[in-house]
Write a protein that holds these residues in place. Sequence first.
Motif, PDB file in Angstrom:
ATOM      1  N   ASP A   1      51.306 -40.375 -65.683  1.00 21.47           N
ATOM      2  CA  ASP A   1      51.621 -39.820 -64.692  1.00 21.47           C
ATOM      3  C   ASP A   1      50.294 -38.300 -64.171  1.00 21.47           C
ATOM      4  OD1 ASP A   1      52.390 -37.282 -62.588  1.00 21.47           O
ATOM      5  OD2 ASP A   1      53.994 -37.251 -64.082  1.00 21.47           O
ATOM      6  N   GLU A   2      49.204 -39.278 -63.208  1.00 22.58           N
ATOM      7  CA  GLU A   2      48.258 -38.876 -62.589  1.00 22.58           C
ATOM      8  C   GLU A   2      48.038 -37.477 -62.048  1.00 22.58           C
ATOM      9  OE1 GLU A   2      45.813 -41.564 -60.258  1.00 22.58           O
ATOM     10  OE2 GLU A   2      46.487 -42.932 -62.292  1.00 22.58           O
ATOM     11  N   GLU A   3      49.332 -37.537 -61.447  1.00 26.21           N
ATOM     12  CA  GLU A   3      49.464 -35.829 -60.200  1.00 26.21           C
ATOM     13  C   GLU A   3      50.209 -34.638 -61.591  1.00 26.21           C
ATOM     14  OE1 GLU A   3      52.822 -33.687 -57.472  1.00 26.21           O
ATOM     15  OE2 GLU A   3      52.588 -35.592 -57.899  1.00 26.21           O
ATOM     16  N   TRP A   4      50.307 -35.172 -62.648  1.00 24.52           N
ATOM     17  CA  TRP A   4      50.768 -33.767 -63.549  1.00 24.52           C
ATOM     18  C   TRP A   4      49.260 -33.732 -64.301  1.00 24.52           C
ATOM     19  CZ3 TRP A   4      54.094 -34.336 -68.868  1.00 24.52           C
ATOM     20  CH2 TRP A   4      54.112 -33.134 -68.992  1.00 24.52           C
ATOM     21  N   GLU A   5      48.966 -34.774 -64.829  1.00 24.57           N
ATOM     22  CA  GLU A   5      47.117 -34.853 -65.109  1.00 24.57           C
ATOM     23  C   GLU A   5      46.753 -33.466 -64.563  1.00 24.57           C
ATOM     24  OE1 GLU A   5      44.875 -38.441 -66.732  1.00 24.57           O
ATOM     25  OE2 GLU A   5      46.897 -39.204 -66.732  1.00 24.57           O
ATOM     26  N   GLN A   6      46.570 -33.833 -62.599  1.00 23.69           N
ATOM     27  CA  GLN A   6      45.388 -33.101 -62.137  1.00 23.69           C
ATOM     28  C   GLN A   6      46.445 -31.481 -61.935  1.00 23.69           C
ATOM     29  OE1 GLN A   6      42.834 -34.297 -61.166  1.00 23.69           O
ATOM     30  NE2 GLN A   6      42.728 -36.038 -61.976  1.00 23.69           N
ATOM     31  N   GLN A   7      47.152 -31.086 -62.458  1.00 24.67           N
ATOM     32  CA  GLN A   7      47.925 -30.468 -62.021  1.00 24.67           C
ATOM     33  C   GLN A   7      47.796 -29.371 -63.696  1.00 24.67           C
ATOM     34  OE1 GLN A   7      51.791 -30.240 -61.911  1.00 24.67           O
ATOM     35  NE2 GLN A   7      52.131 -30.488 -59.415  1.00 24.67           N
ATOM     36  N   LEU A   8      47.702 -29.919 -65.386  1.00 22.05           N
ATOM     37  CA  LEU A   8      46.459 -29.579 -66.244  1.00 22.05           C
ATOM     38  C   LEU A   8      45.712 -29.013 -65.751  1.00 22.05           C
ATOM     39  CD1 LEU A   8      49.539 -31.907 -68.191  1.00 22.05           C
ATOM     40  CD2 LEU A   8      49.342 -29.552 -68.131  1.00 22.05           C
ATOM     41  N   LYS A   9      44.950 -29.970 -65.557  1.00 20.33           N
ATOM     42  CA  LYS A   9      42.957 -30.493 -65.415  1.00 20.33           C
ATOM     43  C   LYS A   9      42.631 -29.108 -64.762  1.00 20.33           C
ATOM     44  CE  LYS A   9      42.217 -34.734 -66.384  1.00 20.33           C
ATOM     45  NZ  LYS A   9      41.182 -36.440 -66.048  1.00 20.33           N
ATOM     46  N   LYS A  10      43.185 -28.321 -63.973  1.00 19.18           N
ATOM     47  CA  LYS A  10      43.184 -27.199 -63.035  1.00 19.18           C
ATOM     48  C   LYS A  10      43.522 -25.751 -63.714  1.00 19.18           C
ATOM     49  CE  LYS A  10      44.228 -29.693 -58.158  1.00 19.18           C
ATOM     50  NZ  LYS A  10      44.232 -29.176 -56.960  1.00 19.18           N
ATOM     51  N   ARG A  11      44.722 -26.085 -64.394  1.00 20.08           N
ATOM     52  CA  ARG A  11      45.302 -24.709 -65.085  1.00 20.08           C
ATOM     53  C   ARG A  11      44.490 -24.881 -65.789  1.00 20.08           C
ATOM     54  NH1 ARG A  11      50.080 -27.286 -66.381  1.00 20.08           N
ATOM     55  NH2 ARG A  11      50.907 -27.058 -64.180  1.00 20.08           N
ATOM     56  N   LEU A  12      43.643 -25.678 -67.178  1.00 21.97           N
ATOM     57  CA  LEU A  12      42.720 -25.093 -68.155  1.00 21.97           C
ATOM     58  C   LEU A  12      41.440 -24.993 -67.662  1.00 21.97           C
ATOM     59  CD1 LEU A  12      43.917 -29.210 -69.747  1.00 21.97           C
ATOM     60  CD2 LEU A  12      43.906 -26.686 -70.507  1.00 21.97           C
ATOM     61  N   ILE A  13      41.133 -25.609 -66.354  1.00 20.44           N
ATOM     62  CA  ILE A  13      39.459 -24.797 -65.586  1.00 20.44           C
ATOM     63  C   ILE A  13      39.887 -22.941 -65.486  1.00 20.44           C
ATOM     64  CG2 ILE A  13      38.731 -24.336 -63.122  1.00 20.44           C
ATOM     65  CD1 ILE A  13      38.968 -27.637 -63.582  1.00 20.44           C
ATOM     66  N   VAL A  14      40.854 -22.769 -64.700  1.00 22.43           N
ATOM     67  CA  VAL A  14      41.781 -21.379 -64.896  1.00 22.43           C
ATOM     68  C   VAL A  14      41.824 -21.061 -66.306  1.00 22.43           C
ATOM     69  CG1 VAL A  14      43.396 -19.963 -63.989  1.00 22.43           C
ATOM     70  CG2 VAL A  14      43.328 -21.924 -63.003  1.00 22.43           C
ATOM     71  N   LEU A  15      42.327 -21.220 -67.245  1.00 22.42           N
ATOM     72  CA  LEU A  15      42.068 -20.458 -68.367  1.00 22.42           C
ATOM     73  C   LEU A  15      40.811 -20.503 -68.699  1.00 22.42           C
ATOM     74  CD1 LEU A  15      45.710 -22.593 -69.496  1.00 22.42           C
ATOM     75  CD2 LEU A  15      45.451 -19.865 -68.969  1.00 22.42           C
ATOM     76  N   SER A  16      40.060 -21.955 -68.993  1.00 27.03           N
ATOM     77  CA  SER A  16      39.012 -22.005 -69.132  1.00 27.03           C
ATOM     78  C   SER A  16      38.146 -20.497 -69.051  1.00 27.03           C
ATOM     79  CB  SER A  16      38.254 -23.123 -69.876  1.00 27.03           C
ATOM     80  OG  SER A  16      38.205 -23.787 -69.648  1.00 27.03           O
ATOM     81  N   GLN A  17      37.970 -20.096 -67.861  1.00 33.14           N
ATOM     82  CA  GLN A  17      37.178 -18.693 -67.278  1.00 33.14           C
ATOM     83  C   GLN A  17      37.732 -17.846 -67.373  1.00 33.14           C
ATOM     84  OE1 GLN A  17      38.038 -20.218 -62.812  1.00 33.14           O
ATOM     85  NE2 GLN A  17      36.286 -21.777 -62.579  1.00 33.14           N
ATOM     86  N   ARG A  18      39.040 -18.021 -67.163  1.00 31.27           N
ATOM     87  CA  ARG A  18      39.703 -16.357 -68.035  1.00 31.27           C
ATOM     88  C   ARG A  18      38.915 -16.020 -69.633  1.00 31.27           C
ATOM     89  NH1 ARG A  18      44.893 -16.419 -66.027  1.00 31.27           N
ATOM     90  NH2 ARG A  18      43.639 -15.715 -64.957  1.00 31.27           N
ATOM     91  N   ARG A  19      38.748 -16.969 -70.337  1.00 32.56           N
ATOM     92  CA  ARG A  19      38.935 -16.910 -71.643  1.00 32.56           C
ATOM     93  C   ARG A  19      37.008 -16.609 -72.049  1.00 32.56           C
ATOM     94  NH1 ARG A  19      38.520 -22.444 -75.638  1.00 32.56           N
ATOM     95  NH2 ARG A  19      36.895 -22.902 -73.850  1.00 32.56           N
ATOM     96  N   HIS A  20      36.154 -17.883 -70.982  1.00 30.97           N
ATOM     97  CA  HIS A  20      34.886 -17.207 -71.120  1.00 30.97           C
ATOM     98  C   HIS A  20      34.631 -15.495 -70.574  1.00 30.97           C
ATOM     99  CE1 HIS A  20      30.228 -17.950 -70.232  1.00 30.97           C
ATOM    100  NE2 HIS A  20      30.502 -17.044 -69.166  1.00 30.97           N
ATOM    101  N   LYS A  21      35.131 -14.925 -69.204  1.00 33.72           N
ATOM    102  CA  LYS A  21      35.058 -13.756 -68.720  1.00 33.72           C
ATOM    103  C   LYS A  21      35.863 -12.997 -70.387  1.00 33.72           C
ATOM    104  CE  LYS A  21      35.640 -14.321 -63.986  1.00 33.72           C
ATOM    105  NZ  LYS A  21      37.517 -13.960 -62.943  1.00 33.72           N
ATOM    106  N   LEU A  22      36.669 -12.927 -70.881  1.00 38.08           N
ATOM    107  CA  LEU A  22      37.016 -12.661 -72.218  1.00 38.08           C
ATOM    108  C   LEU A  22      35.894 -12.448 -73.495  1.00 38.08           C
ATOM    109  CD1 LEU A  22      40.985 -13.615 -72.630  1.00 38.08           C
ATOM    110  CD2 LEU A  22      40.458 -10.881 -72.420  1.00 38.08           C
ATOM    111  N   LYS A  23      35.369 -13.396 -73.625  1.00 39.43           N
ATOM    112  CA  LYS A  23      34.262 -13.865 -74.707  1.00 39.43           C
ATOM    113  C   LYS A  23      33.140 -12.604 -74.052  1.00 39.43           C
ATOM    114  CE  LYS A  23      35.013 -17.820 -76.095  1.00 39.43           C
ATOM    115  NZ  LYS A  23      34.526 -19.691 -76.663  1.00 39.43           N
TER     116      LYS A  23
END
Length: 141
Positions: free
Chosen positions: A110-132
């Motif tokens: 499911d490529e569409e779902w993969e792309q949505q999850l990758k975008k979500r992971l980018i947002v979450l990674s940025q949030r984790r970076h800010k917390l660090k």
Amino acid sequence: MSFCCGASMIGTKGTLKHYRTRIHNVPILFCPVCHRVEVHYLVENEYEILAEYAHGDGASEVDFQDYVDESDKALHENCVNNEEEDPMVVVQNQIDMSLDLLTFAKELGDEEWEQQLKKRLIVLSQRRHKLKLKRAPGGAV
């Protein structure tokens, strides 16, 4: 468990506005990725009734806790995380779940779902970076 855009929602309390009435301490679910907020499904009916009455009475502010007994432990049972937890733990749990879902989406092809999850992971990674950065000595974001 409540999900939004594939991320599990966080249980908390917040203030919601119904027309001109602000209702405080409403049990809500919050999406850490897209910031969507919804009234917890176990108190939805009570919220709607209180909101309508408060609006009809012309009240500008109301405290949900003054009118509704919310001692039901089930309010927090369907939440993976809640606001009292360490924000870094919450973000890491969200990342872990998203990675698990990404693996599953890839298995399904499911490529569409993969792309949505990758975008979500980018947002979450940025949030984790800010917390660090906030936790680093002298680091203010």
